[in-house]
Design an enzyme around this catalytic site. Structure first.
Site: not given
Ligand code: ZN
Length: 162
Positions: A46, A51, A89-90, A131-132, A135
């Site tokens: 995701g 991000q 997480c990226l 999670h997404e 953000h």
């Molecule tokens: Zn993340």
């Protein structure tokens, strides 16, 4: 293919409450394509627009198990239960943590064609959605984690841990 630069923890753009998308313009569609490209390049499940530095309410998701979505202005209709989620997480590379997430989540959004879509998810997909969507309100999993640690070298998150 246009892979964009991922923003890392410490970048204020990750802490902003993102703005709604008013019109799914060609520019927004290109952004969504770039978000998929960036997510796949980094083997993510995701990615949220902040991000890559864009403060708009857009996320892309692929659980590599049939659930692939671009979600515009997504919102949670309901969530129930609780499950443990091991996450990375990226935007926080090299770390993982354990978070409590709802075990079932019901989300509505627009897709890239402006059509209303509805997702009722459980298990891993519920964790990814939760999670997404966090953000988009400037929340990182680390804020909620009851355990947070550095990944050991030569050890990667296994599929079920994503
Ligand atoms: Zn993340």
């Amino acid at each position: 293919m246009a892979v964009r630069q991922v923003r890392y923890e410490g970048d204020p753009v990750l802490r902003v409450k993102c703005k709604k998308v008013n019109e799914i313009s060609p520019r927004i569609k290109r952004l969504i394509e770039d978000m998929f490209d960036t997510m796949y390049e980094l083997n993510g499940v995701g990615l949220a627009a902040p991000q890559i530095g864009i403060v708009r309410r857009i996320v892309v998701i692929d659980d590599y198990n049939g659930a692939k979505y671009a979600l515009i202005n997504p919102y949670i209709v309901s969530e129930i239960g609780e499950q443990e989620s091991k996450e990375g997480c990226l935007s926080i590379p090299g770390y993982y943590g354990y978070v409590k997430r709802p075990s079932e989540i019901h989300v509505k959004a627009l897709n890239e064609n402006g059509e209303e879509i509805e997702i009722k998810a459980n298990g891993m997909l519920a964790n990814i959605l939760s999670h997404e969507l966090d953000h988009l309100d400037g929340v990182l999993y680390k804020d909620k984690a009851y355990e947070f640690a550095k990944l050991e070298e030569d050890k990667e998150l296994s599929d079920e841990d994503e």
